[in-house]
Design a protein around this motif. Structure first.
Motif, mmCIF file in Angstrom:
data_model
loop_
_atom_site.group_PDB
_atom_site.id
_atom_site.type_symbol
_atom_site.label_atom_id
_atom_site.label_comp_id
_atom_site.label_asym_id
_atom_site.label_seq_id
_atom_site.Cartn_x
_atom_site.Cartn_y
_atom_site.Cartn_z
ATOM 1 N N TYR A 183 0.489 -1.007 -0.320
ATOM 2 C CA TYR A 183 0.487 0.221 0.034
ATOM 3 C C TYR A 183 1.002 1.252 -0.023
ATOM 4 C CZ TYR A 183 -4.029 -2.125 0.501
ATOM 5 O OH TYR A 183 -5.329 -2.458 0.172
ATOM 6 N N GLY A 184 2.220 1.231 0.406
ATOM 7 C CA GLY A 184 2.873 2.327 0.574
ATOM 8 C C GLY A 184 3.836 2.655 -0.616
ATOM 9 N N CYS A 185 3.682 1.949 -1.400
ATOM 10 C CA CYS A 185 4.404 2.228 -3.175
ATOM 11 C C CYS A 185 4.052 2.785 -4.054
ATOM 12 C CB CYS A 185 5.076 0.612 -3.637
ATOM 13 S SG CYS A 185 4.242 -0.420 -4.136
ATOM 14 N N GLY A 186 2.677 3.590 -3.448
ATOM 15 C CA GLY A 186 2.356 4.324 -4.862
ATOM 16 C C GLY A 186 1.641 3.418 -6.298
ATOM 17 N N GLY A 187 1.780 2.203 -5.777
ATOM 18 C CA GLY A 187 1.044 1.936 -7.629
ATOM 19 C C GLY A 187 2.397 0.639 -8.202
ATOM 20 N N ASP A 188 3.679 0.852 -7.464
ATOM 21 C CA ASP A 188 5.349 1.207 -8.004
ATOM 22 C C ASP A 188 5.740 -0.035 -7.715
ATOM 23 O OD1 ASP A 188 8.128 1.197 -8.909
ATOM 24 O OD2 ASP A 188 8.335 3.120 -9.522
ATOM 25 N N VAL A 189 6.050 -1.226 -8.833
ATOM 26 C CA VAL A 189 6.576 -2.728 -7.961
ATOM 27 C C VAL A 189 7.997 -2.597 -7.920
ATOM 28 C CG1 VAL A 189 6.815 -5.409 -8.502
ATOM 29 C CG2 VAL A 189 4.806 -4.160 -9.159
ATOM 30 N N ARG A 190 8.899 -1.539 -8.465
ATOM 31 C CA ARG A 190 9.600 -1.318 -8.570
ATOM 32 C C ARG A 190 10.416 -0.613 -6.860
ATOM 33 N NH1 ARG A 190 11.251 1.729 -11.543
ATOM 34 N NH2 ARG A 190 11.646 0.193 -13.419
ATOM 35 N N LYS A 191 10.246 0.343 -5.832
ATOM 36 C CA LYS A 191 9.370 1.143 -4.940
ATOM 37 C C LYS A 191 9.301 -0.029 -3.622
ATOM 38 C CE LYS A 191 8.314 5.331 -5.777
ATOM 39 N NZ LYS A 191 7.253 6.723 -4.949
ATOM 40 N N ALA A 192 7.986 -0.913 -4.167
ATOM 41 C CA ALA A 192 8.146 -2.275 -3.426
ATOM 42 C C ALA A 192 9.317 -2.865 -3.255
ATOM 43 C CB ALA A 192 6.746 -2.403 -3.898
ATOM 44 N N LEU A 193 9.810 -3.449 -3.949
ATOM 45 C CA LEU A 193 10.969 -4.519 -3.919
ATOM 46 C C LEU A 193 12.588 -3.503 -3.470
ATOM 47 C CD1 LEU A 193 10.322 -6.620 -7.707
ATOM 48 C CD2 LEU A 193 9.596 -7.168 -4.963
ATOM 49 N N ALA A 203 15.948 -6.959 9.173
ATOM 50 C CA ALA A 203 15.377 -8.093 10.083
ATOM 51 C C ALA A 203 15.944 -8.209 11.512
ATOM 52 C CB ALA A 203 15.712 -9.062 8.579
ATOM 53 N N ASP A 204 15.419 -8.507 11.726
ATOM 54 C CA ASP A 204 15.942 -8.011 13.904
ATOM 55 C C ASP A 204 15.683 -10.043 13.983
ATOM 56 O OD1 ASP A 204 17.626 -8.161 16.445
ATOM 57 O OD2 ASP A 204 15.554 -7.099 17.113
ATOM 58 N N ASN A 205 16.962 -10.740 14.046
ATOM 59 C CA ASN A 205 16.691 -11.698 14.152
ATOM 60 C C ASN A 205 15.770 -12.485 13.351
ATOM 61 O OD1 ASN A 205 18.525 -12.021 16.782
ATOM 62 N ND2 ASN A 205 16.483 -11.564 18.277
ATOM 63 N N GLY A 206 16.000 -11.699 11.884
ATOM 64 C CA GLY A 206 14.555 -13.541 10.485
ATOM 65 C C GLY A 206 12.871 -12.526 11.391
ATOM 66 N N VAL A 207 13.257 -11.585 12.297
ATOM 67 C CA VAL A 207 12.219 -10.856 11.729
ATOM 68 C C VAL A 207 11.468 -8.984 11.815
ATOM 69 C CG1 VAL A 207 9.643 -10.122 13.791
ATOM 70 C CG2 VAL A 207 11.350 -12.334 14.668
ATOM 71 N N ILE A 208 11.104 -9.075 11.020
ATOM 72 C CA ILE A 208 10.481 -7.989 10.298
ATOM 73 C C ILE A 208 9.879 -7.184 10.600
ATOM 74 C CG2 ILE A 208 9.978 -6.319 7.950
ATOM 75 C CD1 ILE A 208 11.743 -8.051 6.108
ATOM 76 N N ASP A 209 10.159 -5.853 11.383
ATOM 77 C CA ASP A 209 8.946 -5.201 12.654
ATOM 78 C C ASP A 209 8.234 -3.893 11.559
ATOM 79 O OD1 ASP A 209 8.657 -2.442 13.887
ATOM 80 O OD2 ASP A 209 8.323 -4.417 15.764
ATOM 81 N N GLU A 210 6.753 -4.278 12.152
ATOM 82 C CA GLU A 210 5.682 -3.267 11.135
ATOM 83 C C GLU A 210 6.150 -1.856 11.238
ATOM 84 O OE1 GLU A 210 1.899 -4.199 12.355
ATOM 85 O OE2 GLU A 210 2.031 -6.774 12.046
ATOM 86 N N GLU A 211 6.802 -1.427 12.597
ATOM 87 C CA GLU A 211 6.796 0.167 12.277
ATOM 88 C C GLU A 211 8.514 0.056 11.519
ATOM 89 O OE1 GLU A 211 6.160 3.466 12.982
ATOM 90 O OE2 GLU A 211 4.897 1.902 14.001
ATOM 91 N N VAL A 212 9.226 -0.483 10.955
ATOM 92 C CA VAL A 212 9.751 -0.442 10.576
ATOM 93 C C VAL A 212 9.582 -0.423 9.514
ATOM 94 C CG1 VAL A 212 12.608 -1.785 9.381
ATOM 95 C CG2 VAL A 212 11.488 -1.392 11.702
ATOM 96 N N ALA A 213 8.916 -1.315 8.752
ATOM 97 C CA ALA A 213 7.753 -1.336 7.040
ATOM 98 C C ALA A 213 7.469 -0.288 7.059
ATOM 99 C CB ALA A 213 7.084 -1.928 7.043
ATOM 100 N N GLU A 215 8.306 3.262 8.389
ATOM 101 C CA GLU A 215 9.482 4.199 8.754
ATOM 102 C C GLU A 215 9.726 3.991 7.152
ATOM 103 O OE1 GLU A 215 12.208 3.535 11.063
ATOM 104 O OE2 GLU A 215 10.767 4.109 12.976
ATOM 105 N N VAL A 216 10.681 2.332 6.081
ATOM 106 C CA VAL A 216 10.955 2.378 4.769
ATOM 107 C C VAL A 216 9.676 2.556 3.920
ATOM 108 C CG1 VAL A 216 11.197 0.711 3.541
ATOM 109 C CG2 VAL A 216 12.372 0.511 5.677
#
Length: 410
Positions: A183-193, A203-213, A215-216
């Motif tokens: 939802y945060g990439c504005g319809g752009d697959v390149r941005k999403a990837l 990633a912290d110990n193999g887990v991706i935090d929602e808040e970090v996502a 911010e990204v």
């Protein structure tokens, strides 16, 4: 190599979105499957699959593929490709993928015409700008235009999943994280990837935090270029939403312009709307909007959002009339067509030529007559019966029409 390039789809079925073009039975899909590739022009925002589809086409043909980018290609680059035409290096023909064609000047584009015409070069060009404004007409007339659209978040989620799986199959990625990225990439697959790669790095110990996502991907959903189509499309959407009396849609597009920090364009557009679409149905609208614009310009962002929202809601909920707009457009059409000629004698500055009395005019002064009105000719002779303005069907113009009817009764 960026993640988007590493996992670029190799078949049409793997391409995200663009179902109106590449699902079975659609025209572009049929063209590609036929193997008879015409010159084509792909138009749409970045990161929606234009280059990917071009690569898939190239892989299905026996033609020699050359790639150029309009931002860096020189005339020498184009001549070097043309020089290969008809040689053993291009026995199956040349397929030229020209990205960002709008950046090539007219002469560079024209240099390809002869070879496109005789079939020695098959051109697939792409552009993020409206091709009817930015691509040379002779090139455009020889290409079939296909419009690629921004992807919906639901269409991007599979690409996000594939990206995470490619980087690390053991990553713990929640559905919410993938939703945030999609939802945060504005319809752009390149941005999403790109966001997927950044999340992987954090990633912290193999887990991706929602808040970090969050911010990204912050602000990455904005597609906006003050000199590009997105700018004019947003302003057009704002204008048409106001004209259509949809304050919720108008506030959405206003918010886009506010986030893009484009105060001058907002002010100019809503001032124009006040006269073009509200006009004489609510004559005070232009005064109120001008006050809101002045306040916004004085305040600056972020406070400017308040008077701007007030102005937009007022315009949406106001009665509508385009009678003034239609009237001036009609008058301008006559003037531009050379109609009208001179002036009625009585409207000219005084010329004493001995015709019609001491001052030679015979002008009737309306204030000397009942209701401050007297019938006389004001338009030039060739247009004396021309009607530009038609009273609108709203309270103010209906009242004005009734007043006119009363004072003109003799």
């Amino acid at each position: 190599m960026p993640l988007a390039a590493k996992i670029r789809p190799e078949t049409l079925d793997e391409v995200a979105g663009q179902s109106h073009l590449i699902t079975p039975g659609r025209p572009l899909r049929k063209i590609i499957e036929s193997g008879e590739i015409p010159c084509m022009l792909f138009y749409g925002p970045s990161g929606v699959g234009k280059t990917t589809v071009a690569n898939i086409i190239a892989a299905r043909t026996s033609m020699t593929l050359h790639k150029l980018n309009g931002t860096s290609a020189s005339t020498a680059d184009i001549k070097a490709i043309i020089a290969q035409s008809g040689t053993f290096m291009s026995e199956g023909g040349i397929l030229l993928y020209l990205d960002e064609i709008q950046y090539l000047n007219k002469k560079q584009q024209q240099s390809l015409l002869e070879y496109i015409e005789n079939g020695e070069i098959t051109l697939i060009a792409s552009t993020t700008e409206n091709p009817y404004f930015y691509v040379y007409g002779a090139i455009l007339s020889r290409c079939t235009v296909f419009e690629f659209k921004s992807l919906l978040p639901e269409e991007i989620i599979p690409a996000v999943k594939r990206g995470f799986a490619f980087l690390d199959s053991n990553l713990s990625v929640s559905d919410e994280v993938m939703r945030i990225i999609a939802y945060g990439c504005g319809g752009d697959v390149r941005k999403a990837l790109n966001a997927v790669e950044l999340c992987h790095l954090t990633a912290d110990n193999g887990v991706i935090d929602e808040e970090v996502a969050r911010e990204v991907v912050q602000k990455s959903s904005m597609r906006y270029d003050r000199a590009g189509d997105e700018h004019y499309d947003t302003l057009s959407a704002l204008h048409k939403s106001i004209r259509g009396s949809d304050e919720n849609a108008a506030l959405h597009y206003l918010a886009r312009l506010i986030v893009a920090d484009d105060l001058p364009s907002i002010c100019r557009r809503i001032l124009a709307v006040a006269s073009e679409d509200i006009g004489l149905a609510y004559p005070n609208a232009i005064t109120i909007v001008k006050s809101c614009v002045d306040s916004a310009l004085q305040l600056g962002f972020p406070e400017a959002r308040l008077p701007l929202a007030q102005a937009v809601i007022l315009l949406c909920t106001a009665p509508k009339s385009n009678s003034a707009y239609l009237a001036i457009e009609s008058a301008l059409a006559d003037v531009r067509a050379g109609k009208g000629g001179g002036f009625p004698r009585q409207l000219q500055n005084k010329h004493c030529d001995g015709i019609g009395g001491a001052d030679g005019q015979n002008y009737l002064y309306p204030h000397d007559y009942p209701n401050h009105y007297v019938k006389q000719q004001y338009l030039p002779d060739s247009l004396k019966d021309r009607v530009y303005y038609e009273f609108g069907e709203n309270k103010n113009e209906t009242a004005a029409r009734e007043y006119r009817r009363k004072v003109t009764v003799t």
